[in-house]
Design a protein around this motif. Structure first.
Motif, PDB file in Angstrom:
ATOM      1  N   MET A 180      -7.683  -3.987 -14.422  1.00 21.76           N
ATOM      2  CA  MET A 180      -8.692  -3.899 -15.471  1.00 21.76           C
ATOM      3  C   MET A 180      -9.574  -2.667 -15.288  1.00 21.76           C
ATOM      4  N   VAL A 181      -9.945  -2.371 -14.047  1.00 21.57           N
ATOM      5  CA  VAL A 181     -10.788  -1.203 -13.787  1.00 21.57           C
ATOM      6  C   VAL A 181     -10.061   0.086 -14.153  1.00 21.57           C
ATOM      7  N   VAL A 182      -8.801   0.192 -13.734  1.00 20.92           N
ATOM      8  CA  VAL A 182      -8.038   1.404 -14.027  1.00 20.92           C
ATOM      9  C   VAL A 182      -7.850   1.574 -15.530  1.00 20.92           C
ATOM     10  N   GLN A 183      -7.476   0.508 -16.221  1.00 22.79           N
ATOM     11  CA  GLN A 183      -7.242   0.606 -17.651  1.00 22.79           C
ATOM     12  C   GLN A 183      -8.540   0.855 -18.415  1.00 22.79           C
ATOM     13  N   ALA A 184      -9.628   0.232 -18.015  1.00 19.30           N
ATOM     14  CA  ALA A 184     -10.907   0.467 -18.684  1.00 19.30           C
ATOM     15  C   ALA A 184     -11.349   1.912 -18.499  1.00 19.30           C
ATOM     16  N   SER A 185     -11.129   2.466 -17.292  1.00 14.10           N
ATOM     17  CA  SER A 185     -11.469   3.865 -17.056  1.00 14.10           C
ATOM     18  C   SER A 185     -10.638   4.787 -17.930  1.00 14.10           C
ATOM     19  N   ALA A 186      -9.326   4.475 -18.058  1.00 11.01           N
ATOM     20  CA  ALA A 186      -8.469   5.292 -18.912  1.00 11.01           C
ATOM     21  C   ALA A 186      -8.897   5.199 -20.376  1.00 11.01           C
ATOM     22  N   ALA A 187      -9.260   3.997 -20.824  1.00 12.76           N
ATOM     23  CA  ALA A 187      -9.700   3.830 -22.207  1.00 12.76           C
ATOM     24  C   ALA A 187     -10.983   4.611 -22.474  1.00 12.76           C
ATOM     25  N   ARG A 188     -11.901   4.602 -21.523  1.00 11.69           N
ATOM     26  CA  ARG A 188     -13.158   5.341 -21.703  1.00 11.69           C
ATOM     27  C   ARG A 188     -12.912   6.841 -21.828  1.00 11.69           C
ATOM     28  N   GLU A 189     -11.951   7.368 -21.065  1.00 17.13           N
ATOM     29  CA  GLU A 189     -11.697   8.800 -21.084  1.00 17.13           C
ATOM     30  C   GLU A 189     -11.079   9.271 -22.392  1.00 17.13           C
ATOM     31  N   VAL A 190     -10.292   8.426 -23.056  1.00 16.85           N
ATOM     32  CA  VAL A 190      -9.594   8.867 -24.273  1.00 16.85           C
ATOM     33  C   VAL A 190     -10.138   8.192 -25.525  1.00 16.85           C
ATOM     34  N   LEU A 191     -11.254   7.479 -25.390  1.00 19.80           N
ATOM     35  CA  LEU A 191     -11.763   6.710 -26.523  1.00 19.80           C
ATOM     36  C   LEU A 191     -12.082   7.601 -27.720  1.00 19.80           C
ATOM     37  N   GLY A 192     -12.646   8.773 -27.483  1.00 20.12           N
ATOM     38  CA  GLY A 192     -13.046   9.634 -28.582  1.00 20.12           C
ATOM     39  C   GLY A 192     -11.936  10.492 -29.136  1.00 20.12           C
ATOM     40  N   THR A 193     -10.912  10.779 -28.321  1.00 16.35           N
ATOM     41  CA  THR A 193      -9.865  11.713 -28.746  1.00 16.35           C
ATOM     42  C   THR A 193      -8.551  11.025 -29.098  1.00 16.35           C
ATOM     43  N   MET A 194      -8.232   9.935 -28.435  1.00 13.54           N
ATOM     44  CA  MET A 194      -6.970   9.229 -28.686  1.00 13.54           C
ATOM     45  C   MET A 194      -7.249   7.736 -28.823  1.00 13.54           C
ATOM     46  N   PRO A 195      -7.745   7.320 -29.976  1.00  5.28           N
ATOM     47  CA  PRO A 195      -8.139   5.906 -30.138  1.00  5.28           C
ATOM     48  C   PRO A 195      -6.979   4.929 -29.996  1.00  5.28           C
ATOM     49  N   ASP A 196      -5.768   5.334 -30.389  1.00  3.35           N
ATOM     50  CA  ASP A 196      -4.623   4.431 -30.262  1.00  3.35           C
ATOM     51  C   ASP A 196      -4.326   4.142 -28.794  1.00  3.35           C
ATOM     52  N   GLU A 197      -4.331   5.197 -27.976  1.00  2.00           N
ATOM     53  CA  GLU A 197      -4.101   5.003 -26.541  1.00  2.00           C
ATOM     54  C   GLU A 197      -5.230   4.183 -25.916  1.00  2.00           C
ATOM     55  N   ALA A 198      -6.449   4.419 -26.372  1.00  2.00           N
ATOM     56  CA  ALA A 198      -7.572   3.639 -25.848  1.00  2.00           C
ATOM     57  C   ALA A 198      -7.416   2.167 -26.197  1.00  2.00           C
TER      58      ALA A 198
END
Length: 283
Positions: A77-95
């Motif tokens: 969960m920590v790893v995935q949440a960190s990844a989602a935060r990094e791409v939230l603004g640029t790649m919403p589908d991946e987030a």
């Protein structure tokens, strides 16, 4: 008078003998009662010690299970949440995909915890049931699933790979049914090693090898990383968390129960290695 004196003396001797025998019997009885009381106290102490040992063993088992469940799922969960935060603004589908993985990991943790707690808490009627509390006044029937084994390596590897750590699995020898305890232990070894590699690793990949030998099961997990000899810089920093070492201690205890051994250490060429051998022919 002489004969009377003799009879009197004989009667006195007999009375003295009876009195002495009675005193001796009383003393023997007291000693026997004292010995029985001491033996009962010793038996009670032995029962108390055995009960305390059983409680401590059960607490350790529950602590290991909780660690395995919480550490693995929370790390994902920590790893995935960190990844989602990094791409939230640029790649919403991946987030969104990463956030769904967080949700799945959370649901998996809750399911595993509910099953574990269901084994500890009796049903409302006082019997050992397989129901878990749900919304409303009643209880929702939740069958208790068996603990994971090597047959569930696929989903585990998929979760770790999706979280960002490529994993290669190799099975050697002829796979065969294993005793449940050994099967669970082997799965937990792979789970803990991959979780640590994902949580503490700096990029790279992992390799899992399961070997079915004639008399033992061998499990090895290798993950690559910066070499301590070349001093290479990490490829991609990951969120880190300070561990307590409970995971490896628990794994060694699990393996030792079956007469096996576990070795975990850093590799000079980079990364970490966890290797275990569990006998299969131990009575």
């Amino acid at each position: 008078m002489g004969e009377y004196d003799v009879l009197t003396a004989a009667l006195a001797v007999a009375c003295a003998a009876v009195l002495g025998l009675a005193v001796a019997l009383v003393r023997i009885r007291h000693r026997w009662q004292a010995a029985v009381g001491e033996r009962g106290w010793l038996l009670e102490r032995e029962r108390e010690s055995a009960a305390e040992a059983a409680i401590m063993a059960e607490r350790d088992r529950i602590a290991r299970e909780l660690h395995d469940i919480v550490s693995h799922n929370v790390s994902l969960m920590v790893v995935q949440a960190s990844a989602a935060r990094e791409v939230l603004g640029t790649m919403p589908d991946e987030a969104a995909t990463a956030l769904r993985a967080v949700e799945d990991a959370g649901r998996g943790a809750m399911t595993d915890l509910r099953h574990l707690l269901g084994l500890l808490a009796p049903a409302q009627d006082g019997t050992d049931g397989d129901t878990a509390p749900g919304p409303g006044a009643g209880a929702v029937s939740t069958p208790l699933a068996p603990q994971p084994g090597l047959d569930r390596l696929g989903p585990l590897v998929d979760r770790i790979s999706f979280a960002g750590l490529p994993v290669e699995v190799r099975i050697s020898g002829e796979p065969r049914p294993l005793p449940q305890g050994i099967d669970v232990t082997a799965y937990r070894i792979v789970q803990e090693a991959l979780t640590n590699a994902l949580r503490h690793g700096d990029g790279g990949e992992a390799k899992v090898t399961v070997r079915y030998a004639d008399h033992a099961l061998r499990v090895e997990v290798l993950n690559t990383g910066p070499s301590v000899l070349t001093g290479a810089a990490p490829a991609a920093p990951r969120p880190r968390a300070d561990g307590t070492g409970r995971g490896l201690i628990g794994l060694r205890e699990r393996v030792a129960v079956y007469g096996g051994d576990l070795d975990a250490r850093r590799r000079l060429g980079g990364g970490y290695r966890v290797r275990a051998r569990i006998p299969l022919d131990r009575p």
